[in-house]
Enzyme design. Structure first.
Site, PDB file in Angstrom:
ATOM      1  N   SER A 165       0.839  -1.192   0.000  1.00 36.85           N
ATOM      2  CA  SER A 165       0.000   0.000   0.000  1.00 36.85           C
ATOM      3  C   SER A 165       0.886   1.259   0.000  1.00 36.85           C
ATOM      4  O   SER A 165       1.731   1.416  -0.873  1.00 36.85           O
ATOM      5  CB  SER A 165      -0.942  -0.045   1.200  1.00 36.85           C
ATOM      6  OG  SER A 165      -1.913   0.961   1.139  1.00 36.85           O
ATOM      7  N   ARG A 210     -12.023   6.680   9.929  1.00 35.30           N
ATOM      8  CA  ARG A 210     -11.664   5.267   9.893  1.00 35.30           C
ATOM      9  C   ARG A 210     -12.758   4.436   9.219  1.00 35.30           C
ATOM     10  O   ARG A 210     -12.465   3.497   8.462  1.00 35.30           O
ATOM     11  CB  ARG A 210     -11.425   4.750  11.309  1.00 35.30           C
ATOM     12  CG  ARG A 210     -11.026   3.276  11.378  1.00 35.30           C
ATOM     13  CD  ARG A 210      -9.775   2.997  10.582  1.00 35.30           C
ATOM     14  NE  ARG A 210      -9.271   1.658  10.818  1.00 35.30           N
ATOM     15  CZ  ARG A 210      -8.270   1.106  10.158  1.00 35.30           C
ATOM     16  NH1 ARG A 210      -7.666   1.784   9.199  1.00 35.30           N
ATOM     17  NH2 ARG A 210      -7.857  -0.111  10.441  1.00 35.30           N
ATOM     18  N   ASP A 220      -9.082  -5.897  -5.007  1.00 38.16           N
ATOM     19  CA  ASP A 220      -8.607  -4.642  -4.414  1.00 38.16           C
ATOM     20  C   ASP A 220      -9.029  -3.500  -5.336  1.00 38.16           C
ATOM     21  O   ASP A 220      -8.420  -3.258  -6.365  1.00 38.16           O
ATOM     22  CB  ASP A 220      -7.080  -4.685  -4.270  1.00 38.16           C
ATOM     23  CG  ASP A 220      -6.512  -3.429  -3.623  1.00 38.16           C
ATOM     24  OD1 ASP A 220      -7.286  -2.475  -3.375  1.00 38.16           O
ATOM     25  OD2 ASP A 220      -5.290  -3.395  -3.386  1.00 38.16           O
ATOM     26  N   HIS A 273      -8.342  -4.747  -0.512  1.00 35.47           N
ATOM     27  CA  HIS A 273      -7.015  -4.183  -0.270  1.00 35.47           C
ATOM     28  C   HIS A 273      -6.331  -4.817   0.927  1.00 35.47           C
ATOM     29  O   HIS A 273      -5.099  -4.952   0.961  1.00 35.47           O
ATOM     30  CB  HIS A 273      -7.135  -2.670  -0.073  1.00 35.47           C
ATOM     31  CG  HIS A 273      -5.817  -1.964   0.013  1.00 35.47           C
ATOM     32  ND1 HIS A 273      -4.870  -2.015  -0.990  1.00 35.47           N
ATOM     33  CD2 HIS A 273      -5.281  -1.197   0.996  1.00 35.47           C
ATOM     34  CE1 HIS A 273      -3.814  -1.304  -0.633  1.00 35.47           C
ATOM     35  NE2 HIS A 273      -4.033  -0.801   0.558  1.00 35.47           N
ATOM     36  N   ASP A 274      -7.103  -5.225   1.909  1.00 34.69           N
ATOM     37  CA  ASP A 274      -6.532  -5.836   3.119  1.00 34.69           C
ATOM     38  C   ASP A 274      -5.817  -7.152   2.836  1.00 34.69           C
ATOM     39  O   ASP A 274      -5.116  -7.671   3.720  1.00 34.69           O
ATOM     40  CB  ASP A 274      -7.624  -6.086   4.158  1.00 34.69           C
ATOM     41  CG  ASP A 274      -7.836  -4.889   5.082  1.00 34.69           C
ATOM     42  OD1 ASP A 274      -7.059  -3.929   4.993  1.00 34.69           O
ATOM     43  OD2 ASP A 274      -8.788  -4.923   5.886  1.00 34.69           O
TER      44      ASP A 274
END
Length: 396
Positions: free
Chosen positions: A151, A221, A320, A353-354
């Site tokens: 990232s 968040r 992602d 993405h994680d």
């Protein structure tokens, strides 16, 4: 495979002023870092791991007084793991502007004797790379076997290959991009506005008021977390399930929490607001927005990468949508046009993405195989470090 075990953070103070891309200067700053493994005699087995938005120098292992404090990439780094600390000497550095030890908004401003707060200067990916290079200098490391990151960390690795081409033999870029899309910048700005509009933010000087802009941090968040997950992953984990099983399909008909996904996002937001600094969030998301090495070359990424010397490994994940595979392919194509040696893995994984932080065996095996290749190549004679142009000055 076991964790590397108990680790300890270290600090290093730097008296040499650091001229930032913005034109501001940081004087007498500190970097927090951790190391794992053993540096060999010729210092050729060092690997720098660069962190993403809400991570830190604590890459692997645990702290003696915090047995649950597992490093954020512990599944990747350690004895017998893909980045094997029985072979490599791994360094994790906390970036300037962070809230985890390196000089940042919570630290005292020498000019005022009070916390920097909003007065902490805007930093960029390139600023971080220069500060990391100074840490490498202090540790006597002329050339890294590899610089690696996922990232935002991948952006730093890519910047290393451009700014200090002779100081790394391999560049490992995971789930990253050479620039943010307009959509990504938009998400970041929405998150920043949530913080800036929180009454407890107090223009960035909330420390003096004894408060934290928790509502702003929670929303920031929550927005960010939505972008880290894929639609498929959300559907599988939460779907339209109601939070209270006793509701038996009935809604509460109000603005509280009905759905499991709402509960999850609020939990993530609450947890984040307890440990992360609002000013740091603003700084790091802006660094994400500004990164664009092709900008100085009229948008030509191949030209930006023309002077790189490293070999490259890139990996992306099919679901992602924050840093999509298309973005990684753009980097691969630019490198191939420069006749660089590139290994590219596109992993079909459901986690969005994680995924770069998770235990997908295909992904882990690809990284492991690449580092075995790095190890098999052995140590190349270190090059003399070139001058890197940064901001309006040049740094050796």
């Amino acid at each position: 495979m076991a964790s590397i075990g108990i680790v300890s953070p270290q600090t290093m103070q730097f008296a040499q002023p650091l001229l930032l891309q913005s034109g501001a200067t940081l004087h007498d700053y500190m970097l927090m870092f951790e190391t794992y493994g053993t540096l060999n005699a010729d210092k050729s087995n060092a690997v720098l791991v660069c962190h993403a938005l809400n991570a830190s120098h604590h890459v692997a292992g645990v702290y003696a007084d915090q047995p649950k404090s597992l490093g954020w990439w512990d599944n990747m780094v350690g004895p017998g793991k893909p980045l094997d600390t029985d072979k490599f000497f791994v360094i994790g550095v906390n970036n300037l502007g962070s809230c985890f030890g390196s000089t940042g908004p919570m630290h005292s401003n020498p000019a005022t004797g009070k916390p920097y707060g909003a007065a902490f200067p805007v930093v960029t990916v390139e600023d971080w790379v220069v500060s990391q290079s100074r840490l490498a200098d202090a540790l006597g490391i002329d050339q890294f076997a590899a610089v690696m990151g996922g990232s935002l960390g991948g952006m730093q690795a890519l910047a290393w290959s451009i700014m200090f081409p002779a100081r790394l033999r391999h560049c490992v870029v995971i789930a990253s991009t050479a620039k943010l899309s307009a959509q990504n910048i938009a998400f970041n700005d929405v998150a920043r506005q949530a913080i800036l509009s929180d009454p407890d933010y107090h223009g960035g000087d909330f420390y003096a008021h004894g408060v934290v802009p928790k509502n702003g941090l929670r929303v920031a968040r929550m927005v960010g977390h939505i972008t880290y997950l894929s639609n498929d992953d959300m559907a599988e984990k939460f779907g339209r399930k109601l939070r209270d099983a006793a509701q038996t399909g009935n809604y509460k008909f109000g603005f509280g929490i009905d759905f499991e996904i709402e509960s999850y996002l609020r939990y993530q937001g609450d947890k984040f607001s307890e440990y992360f600094d609002a000013n740091t969030y603003l700084l790091i998301t802006k660094a994400l927005d500004y990164f664009d090495p092709a900008r100085a070359h009229d948008g030509d990424l191949a030209a930006a990468l023309a002077h790189t010397r490293a070999k490259f490994f890139l990996a992306s994940f099919s679901t992602d949508w924050r840093f999509s595979p298309e973005r990684s392919r753009e980097i691969v194509q630019a490198l191939v046009s420069n006749r660089r040696q590139v290994t590219y893995a596109e992993i079909d994984a459901p986690h969005g993405h994680d995924a770069f932080l998770l235990e997908d065996q295909r992904y882990m095996n690809m990284v492991r195989a690449y580092y075995e290749q790095v190890w098999a190549e052995g140590a190349a004679p270190p090059h003399t470090a070139p001058t890197a142009k940064h901001g309006n000055k040049e740094y050796a």
